[in-house]
Design a protein around this motif. Structure first.
Motif, PDB file in Angstrom:
ATOM      1  N   PRO A   1       0.830  -1.213   0.000  1.00 35.25           N
ATOM      2  CA  PRO A   1       0.000   0.000   0.000  1.00 35.25           C
ATOM      3  C   PRO A   1       0.864   1.262   0.000  1.00 35.25           C
ATOM      4  O   PRO A   1       1.951   1.290   0.594  1.00 35.25           O
ATOM      5  CB  PRO A   1      -0.794  -0.097   1.308  1.00 35.25           C
ATOM      6  CG  PRO A   1      -0.641  -1.517   1.765  1.00 35.25           C
ATOM      7  CD  PRO A   1       0.687  -1.965   1.242  1.00 35.25           C
ATOM      8  N   GLN A   2       0.365   2.296  -0.652  1.00 35.60           N
ATOM      9  CA  GLN A   2       1.083   3.577  -0.717  1.00 35.60           C
ATOM     10  C   GLN A   2       0.070   4.705  -0.881  1.00 35.60           C
ATOM     11  O   GLN A   2      -0.872   4.596  -1.653  1.00 35.60           O
ATOM     12  CB  GLN A   2       2.046   3.580  -1.903  1.00 35.60           C
ATOM     13  CG  GLN A   2       2.811   4.870  -2.065  1.00 35.60           C
ATOM     14  CD  GLN A   2       3.754   4.835  -3.271  1.00 35.60           C
ATOM     15  OE1 GLN A   2       3.873   3.825  -3.967  1.00 35.60           O
ATOM     16  NE2 GLN A   2       4.402   5.939  -3.529  1.00 35.60           N
ATOM     17  N   ALA A   3       0.294   5.792  -0.146  1.00 37.48           N
ATOM     18  CA  ALA A   3      -0.496   7.013  -0.315  1.00 37.48           C
ATOM     19  C   ALA A   3       0.375   8.004  -1.092  1.00 37.48           C
ATOM     20  O   ALA A   3       1.547   8.182  -0.752  1.00 37.48           O
ATOM     21  CB  ALA A   3      -0.883   7.599   1.037  1.00 37.48           C
ATOM     22  N   MET A   4      -0.185   8.606  -2.130  1.00 34.86           N
ATOM     23  CA  MET A   4       0.546   9.606  -2.914  1.00 34.86           C
ATOM     24  C   MET A   4      -0.246  10.912  -2.876  1.00 34.86           C
ATOM     25  O   MET A   4      -1.420  10.935  -3.237  1.00 34.86           O
ATOM     26  CB  MET A   4       0.704   9.146  -4.369  1.00 34.86           C
ATOM     27  CG  MET A   4       1.558   7.910  -4.511  1.00 34.86           C
ATOM     28  SD  MET A   4       1.603   7.301  -6.206  1.00 34.86           S
ATOM     29  CE  MET A   4       2.813   8.400  -6.880  1.00 34.86           C
ATOM     30  N   MET A   5       0.416  11.950  -2.416  1.00 35.43           N
ATOM     31  CA  MET A   5      -0.227  13.250  -2.268  1.00 35.43           C
ATOM     32  C   MET A   5       0.183  14.186  -3.399  1.00 35.43           C
ATOM     33  O   MET A   5       1.217  13.998  -4.026  1.00 35.43           O
ATOM     34  CB  MET A   5       0.163  13.877  -0.926  1.00 35.43           C
ATOM     35  CG  MET A   5      -0.065  12.990   0.266  1.00 35.43           C
ATOM     36  SD  MET A   5      -1.787  12.435   0.367  1.00 35.43           S
ATOM     37  CE  MET A   5      -1.748  11.479   1.844  1.00 35.43           C
TER      38      MET A   5
ATOM     39  N   GLN B   1       5.019  16.727   5.469  1.00 37.35           N
ATOM     40  CA  GLN B   1       5.927  17.247   6.481  1.00 37.35           C
ATOM     41  C   GLN B   1       6.984  16.183   6.803  1.00 37.35           C
ATOM     42  O   GLN B   1       6.668  15.010   6.997  1.00 37.35           O
ATOM     43  CB  GLN B   1       5.146  17.617   7.741  1.00 37.35           C
ATOM     44  CG  GLN B   1       5.979  18.369   8.755  1.00 37.35           C
ATOM     45  CD  GLN B   1       5.116  18.904   9.859  1.00 37.35           C
ATOM     46  OE1 GLN B   1       4.699  18.159  10.735  1.00 37.35           O
ATOM     47  NE2 GLN B   1       4.833  20.197   9.810  1.00 37.35           N
ATOM     48  N   ASP B   2       8.254  16.612   6.844  1.00 38.06           N
ATOM     49  CA  ASP B   2       9.350  15.693   7.144  1.00 38.06           C
ATOM     50  C   ASP B   2       9.118  15.012   8.485  1.00 38.06           C
ATOM     51  O   ASP B   2       8.671  15.641   9.450  1.00 38.06           O
ATOM     52  CB  ASP B   2      10.694  16.442   7.187  1.00 38.06           C
ATOM     53  CG  ASP B   2      11.116  16.941   5.816  1.00 38.06           C
ATOM     54  OD1 ASP B   2      10.629  16.398   4.797  1.00 38.06           O
ATOM     55  OD2 ASP B   2      11.923  17.883   5.761  1.00 38.06           O
ATOM     56  N   ASN B   3       9.411  13.724   8.545  1.00 34.89           N
ATOM     57  CA  ASN B   3       9.293  12.906   9.758  1.00 34.89           C
ATOM     58  C   ASN B   3       7.887  12.844  10.334  1.00 34.89           C
ATOM     59  O   ASN B   3       7.714  12.539  11.511  1.00 34.89           O
ATOM     60  CB  ASN B   3      10.277  13.382  10.841  1.00 34.89           C
ATOM     61  CG  ASN B   3      11.709  13.329  10.345  1.00 34.89           C
ATOM     62  OD1 ASN B   3      12.128  12.338   9.759  1.00 34.89           O
ATOM     63  ND2 ASN B   3      12.451  14.402  10.560  1.00 34.89           N
ATOM     64  N   SER B   4       6.891  13.158   9.516  1.00 32.44           N
ATOM     65  CA  SER B   4       5.514  13.049  10.002  1.00 32.44           C
ATOM     66  C   SER B   4       4.988  11.644   9.702  1.00 32.44           C
ATOM     67  O   SER B   4       5.652  10.846   9.037  1.00 32.44           O
ATOM     68  CB  SER B   4       4.619  14.105   9.325  1.00 32.44           C
ATOM     69  OG  SER B   4       4.488  13.853   7.940  1.00 32.44           O
TER      70      SER B   4
ATOM     71  N   LYS C   1       7.898  10.176   2.946  1.00 31.49           N
ATOM     72  CA  LYS C   1       9.088  10.651   2.234  1.00 31.49           C
ATOM     73  C   LYS C   1       8.588  11.427   1.025  1.00 31.49           C
ATOM     74  O   LYS C   1       7.870  10.871   0.185  1.00 31.49           O
ATOM     75  CB  LYS C   1       9.977   9.489   1.800  1.00 31.49           C
ATOM     76  CG  LYS C   1      11.222   9.993   1.086  1.00 31.49           C
ATOM     77  CD  LYS C   1      12.211   8.911   0.791  1.00 31.49           C
ATOM     78  CE  LYS C   1      13.371   9.605   0.093  1.00 31.49           C
ATOM     79  NZ  LYS C   1      14.462   8.773  -0.224  1.00 31.49           N
ATOM     80  N   GLY C   2       8.943  12.693   0.969  1.00 26.05           N
ATOM     81  CA  GLY C   2       8.489  13.525  -0.144  1.00 26.05           C
ATOM     82  C   GLY C   2       6.981  13.678  -0.138  1.00 26.05           C
ATOM     83  O   GLY C   2       6.404  14.154   0.835  1.00 26.05           O
ATOM     84  N   ASN C   3       6.350  13.201  -1.213  1.00 24.03           N
ATOM     85  CA  ASN C   3       4.890  13.314  -1.307  1.00 24.03           C
ATOM     86  C   ASN C   3       4.201  11.959  -1.138  1.00 24.03           C
ATOM     87  O   ASN C   3       3.027  11.816  -1.464  1.00 24.03           O
ATOM     88  CB  ASN C   3       4.488  13.943  -2.642  1.00 24.03           C
ATOM     89  CG  ASN C   3       4.755  13.028  -3.823  1.00 24.03           C
ATOM     90  OD1 ASN C   3       5.614  12.144  -3.757  1.00 24.03           O
ATOM     91  ND2 ASN C   3       4.030  13.239  -4.903  1.00 24.03           N
TER      92      ASN C   3
ATOM     93  N   SER D   1       0.786  18.357   5.661  1.00 24.81           N
ATOM     94  CA  SER D   1       1.623  18.895   4.588  1.00 24.81           C
ATOM     95  C   SER D   1       2.896  19.510   5.161  1.00 24.81           C
ATOM     96  O   SER D   1       2.982  19.785   6.359  1.00 24.81           O
ATOM     97  CB  SER D   1       0.858  19.944   3.789  1.00 24.81           C
ATOM     98  OG  SER D   1       0.791  21.159   4.521  1.00 24.81           O
ATOM     99  N   ARG D   2       3.861  19.738   4.294  1.00 26.18           N
ATOM    100  CA  ARG D   2       5.120  20.364   4.715  1.00 26.18           C
ATOM    101  C   ARG D   2       4.844  21.722   5.362  1.00 26.18           C
ATOM    102  O   ARG D   2       5.574  22.153   6.256  1.00 26.18           O
ATOM    103  CB  ARG D   2       6.048  20.522   3.505  1.00 26.18           C
ATOM    104  CG  ARG D   2       7.388  21.159   3.913  1.00 26.18           C
ATOM    105  CD  ARG D   2       8.432  21.037   2.858  1.00 26.18           C
ATOM    106  NE  ARG D   2       8.955  19.670   2.889  1.00 26.18           N
ATOM    107  CZ  ARG D   2       9.627  19.109   1.897  1.00 26.18           C
ATOM    108  NH1 ARG D   2       9.851  19.778   0.803  1.00 26.18           N
ATOM    109  NH2 ARG D   2      10.071  17.882   2.004  1.00 26.18           N
ATOM    110  N   ARG D   3       3.786  22.400   4.936  1.00 25.95           N
ATOM    111  CA  ARG D   3       3.417  23.705   5.516  1.00 25.95           C
ATOM    112  C   ARG D   3       2.698  23.571   6.854  1.00 25.95           C
ATOM    113  O   ARG D   3       2.367  24.572   7.481  1.00 25.95           O
ATOM    114  CB  ARG D   3       2.509  24.465   4.550  1.00 25.95           C
ATOM    115  CG  ARG D   3       3.185  24.842   3.267  1.00 25.95           C
ATOM    116  CD  ARG D   3       2.212  25.560   2.363  1.00 25.95           C
ATOM    117  NE  ARG D   3       2.834  25.928   1.113  1.00 25.95           N
ATOM    118  CZ  ARG D   3       2.187  26.412   0.078  1.00 25.95           C
ATOM    119  NH1 ARG D   3       0.881  26.606   0.138  1.00 25.95           N
ATOM    120  NH2 ARG D   3       2.826  26.723  -1.018  1.00 25.95           N
TER     121      ARG D   3
END
Length: 167
Positions: free
Chosen positions: A82-86, A91-94, A110-112, A141-143
């Motif tokens: 399974p993989q979620a792609m945004m 956010q790093d380390n979330s 990792k990344g998106n 999100s990273r923000r």
């Protein structure tokens, strides 16, 4: 139009993720909310099922293209990952939480993208999706924006059965 958008987006994602030798994905068949796809990669065929969320929150932000997929890569000895792609950087380390009928599965980011933190729980997540009624994915999100997505699980079992014999 919907299928073309998914295939185009995935071709872009595959190219961006360094799968340079990958060909454009081919849709095998659509099963309600889930489609079955395949493509040739440098180390063999890749098959996967994919869906897009039926609801996105908060409604006030641009989420980009969001997907949840389960892939088979026999050439890499990977089965039902399974993989979620945004459509944005996470956010790093979330952590991303996938909740199926009240049961939570934790994913690392990792990344998106996000994958199941404990690989031994991948079969349990796939089994929960096959027997489940509702699935939600919660991310940051990273923000720092908290996001949530609701998915239909209608068709997931038939789509997974379609890619069982991926070689």
């Amino acid at each position: 139009m919907f299928v073309r958008k998914i295939v185009t987006a995935l071709a872009f994602v595959l190219a961006a993720s360094g799968v340079a030798s990958a060909q454009s994905p081919t849709r095998i068949q659509q099963f309600n909310a889930w489609g079955a796809y395949s493509y040739q990669a440098g180390n063999g065929k890749v098959c996967y099922v994919l869906s897009v969320p039926k609801e996105k929150s908060p409604a006030s932000v641009d989420h980009g293209d969001i997907f949840f997929l389960v892939s088979q890569r026999p050439g890499q000895n990977i089965s039902y990952e399974p993989q979620a792609m945004m459509g944005y950087q996470l956010q790093d380390n979330s952590k991303v939480n996938v909740v199926v009928d009240g049961r939570t599965f934790v994913m690392f980011t990792k990344g998106n993208s996000a994958w199941v933190e404990n690989a031994a729980e991948e079969p349990a997540l796939v089994a929960a999706m096959k027997s489940g009624k509702a699935m939600s994915v919660n991310a940051k999100s990273r923000r720092g924006t908290e996001t949530s997505y609701s998915y239909s699980l209608s068709g997931i079992s038939a789509a997974l059965k379609q890619i069982e014999a991926c070689k």
